[in-house]
Scaffold this active site. Sequence first.
Site, short mmCIF file in Angstrom:
data_model
loop_
_atom_site.label_atom_id
_atom_site.label_comp_id
_atom_site.label_asym_id
_atom_site.label_seq_id
_atom_site.Cartn_x
_atom_site.Cartn_y
_atom_site.Cartn_z
N ASP A 480 -16.56 26.77 25.76
CA ASP A 480 -15.12 26.51 25.64
C ASP A 480 -14.52 27.28 24.47
O ASP A 480 -15.23 27.79 23.59
CB ASP A 480 -14.93 24.99 25.44
CG ASP A 480 -13.59 24.47 25.93
OD1 ASP A 480 -12.69 25.28 26.20
OD2 ASP A 480 -13.44 23.24 26.02
N ASP A 550 -7.22 23.08 33.00
CA ASP A 550 -7.35 21.69 32.58
C ASP A 550 -6.52 20.77 33.46
O ASP A 550 -6.60 19.55 33.33
CB ASP A 550 -6.89 21.53 31.12
CG ASP A 550 -8.04 21.79 30.16
OD1 ASP A 550 -9.19 21.85 30.61
OD2 ASP A 550 -7.77 21.93 28.95
C1 DGJ Z 1 -10.89 21.88 27.01
C2 DGJ Z 1 -11.57 22.02 28.33
O1 DGJ Z 1 -10.82 22.78 29.20
C3 DGJ Z 1 -11.88 20.64 28.89
O2 DGJ Z 1 -12.44 20.75 30.15
C4 DGJ Z 1 -12.80 19.94 27.93
O3 DGJ Z 1 -14.03 20.59 27.89
C5 DGJ Z 1 -12.17 19.87 26.57
N1 DGJ Z 1 -11.74 21.16 26.10
C6 DGJ Z 1 -13.12 19.29 25.57
O4 DGJ Z 1 -12.64 19.31 24.30
#
Ligand code: DGJ
Length: 761
Positions: A480, A550
């Site tokens: 991430d 997201d």
């Molecule tokens: C952003 C990601 O896109 C989410 O899926 C998740 O992993 C969060 N970060 C966790 O902090």
Amino acid sequence: MNIFADESQGLFHLQSKGTSYIIQVTDGYPAHVYWGAQLRHDSSLSGALELRERSSFSPTPLLSKTTLSLDALPQEYPQYGTSDFRRPAYQAQLADGTRLTELKYAGYVITPGKPVLEGLPAVYAENEDEAQTLELTLKDDYAGLTVTLLYTVFAHHSAIARSVRFEHQGEAPLRLEQALSASVDFADSAYDTLHLSGAWARERHVQRRPLIPGAALSLESRRGSSSHQTNPFLALLRHGADEHQGDVYGFSLVYSGSFAAAAEVEQFGQTRVSIGINPFDFSWLLEPGQSFQTPEAVLVYSGEGLGGMSRTYHRLYRTRLCRGVHRDQARPILVNNWEATYFNFDADKIAAIAKEAGPLGIELFVLDDGWFGKRDSDNSSLGDWFEDRRKLPEGLNDLAARVNREGLQFGLWVEPEMISPDSELYRSHPDWCLHAAGRRRTEARNQLILDLSRPEVCDYLYETLSSVFASAPITYVKWDMNRNMTEIASANTSPERQKETAHRYMLGLYDLLERLTSRFPDILFESCSGGGGRFDPGMLFYMPQTWTSDDTDAIERLAIQYGTSIVYPASSMGAHVSAVPNHQVDRITSLATRGDVAMSGNFGYELDLTKFTDAEKTLAAKQVAQYKEIRTLVQQGDMYRLQSPFEGSGDTAWMFVSEDRTEAFVAYFRVLATPNAPITRLALKGLDPALDYVIETGAADQPAGHGSDESAAADHSTEPFQPAFGGTPLGGDRLMTIGLTVSDLRGDYASCTFRLRAVQR
Ligand code: DGJ
């Protein structure tokens, strides 16, 4: 595939599958003659460049045509300062402070295959028969600068990969102020532009508009990553071209940092398209003997509309950009705990979710954010990559073993490029983040960015992550990256090189990823940047899939996944079923519809399975079984978009067809219910008109006349598909003309899916 070079005429004819690209050296300048449908190679092509002398204020340095300005010459790599007033492809400042250079043709080589771009992601050839590369060398002897334009053509893809290498052989340092990857001058402006724009949780919406004389479409990211806001991609569509027909020209940049792309119409009606590293806040110092390689731009021509262009990108990126053992393998169906628990979990909670996942047929558990340091919220611990024994008393390895006992593989989330000011790492190395001395360090999500332009920071990450990945049976890693860059400066870099920091960061990141993915070849890596903030070809070179957004709402995902598919294959898109009301938009959709949307990518769940009712479990088990039947089609088939969420009602349809056209999977999504609506018939694409197909419907779909998932689950057959149309096979020709009739769907946010299989009648 072939590259014809007629040096006496100064003509280079590049033939990639189905396309020709022609360059004519004119007065020492490589001029652009043609790009489009493939042409026969013959001597008449050398007369194809028409140069009209025109009256304008532009000075006229071309010797053989005294009134011809560079301002009118279509060029392969336009320069600044000698009468072309359009957007240059590069600019160099010499030691004396002057900013003009004059590159002239100096020779060429043609080599089989495709050279590796040192330190950069790029499309590759697996053997020398697949590709051929032309290197055109240009020189400015006064500056001591040699610039090589690289063009690779492909036997199996209607694409041309372009990049540029700068080599400085002069005696004093030279500074590149701009170094784009490709520039193409089209002869007229009867085109629309198409690009992908958005925001966090609303990525890659399709934007199309006509070109306008005197104006430029200018796309860019200044964020230090390719961004949620604008994808590093731009296309020109001939007026009248649509999804299925017409000439389309795509430009896609294999780069994950700040980029710029533009299409500008100039005074004589020509259109210049360019793409590369964003010149804004960039420069690169070349000492004598040093060189600079630009990232690669992949240019795709399609005579079969936007869909044809997308299928070329999909095939090329799926098979010759993505690498590693997972490239051609079925991707596992996963369950991720982020939206199930956020930071609030312990080992028993994770094991409980895994226990529910096993019987459903789910194959992989992914432990998301919150397992390390003291991370109970997003305000600490990034950089402290050791397990939190408060939550995982027996450690990661023990948790992985518990998950494995439920029949699932184990995957782990990391965010290695970041550092929390509240972390042991920051307390030990406060200067390891991007920052400008004496200035505030701007936080986002309570975090700063590690300075990956520094080799010692990358080495530290390599060692630390290697020990984490080796500490447990980890088969998947989600990488991430949750903020954009500010204060782009490095404590390690001299003042005259500070503007190199953002690109040096990318080179550091790419090197780190190369080392980690080589050391852990069996791990499936998925990249993520707050969802799709770095969904680009650069990341796909190291990690064959990306968390698409997201936003997990099924209806929002229609637009996001449709837009993403303009360039990127379904095999690169993570797509999960999440809980309702949806956490991003509060919308309530059925489990059936959520499943059908997620099945059009790399399928998974991201909710608390321990809260599923029995009916939901039954339905989810059917979804998993259904996806297993069609996942090869989705992940490796050809995608045809049938109905766009960006047009009309928002209803959406797409399909995936196997390479031999004997199998297909069709998904249709109806957003809002309408009374007395016309019959919906989907004119299918890509089938074999001579074949007959039996059609089945997805057993996990919401049947007509029933509004709930309970009813879909009530059918206790374990078969994931059920016969449709009374089991009567239908001809491919009929299905592509009269179409496939979708039975009435009830309620908002409804969907249905079909599997087609060719049969002997
Ligand atoms: C952003 C990601 O896109 C989410 O899926 C998740 O992993 C969060 N970060 C966790 O902090």
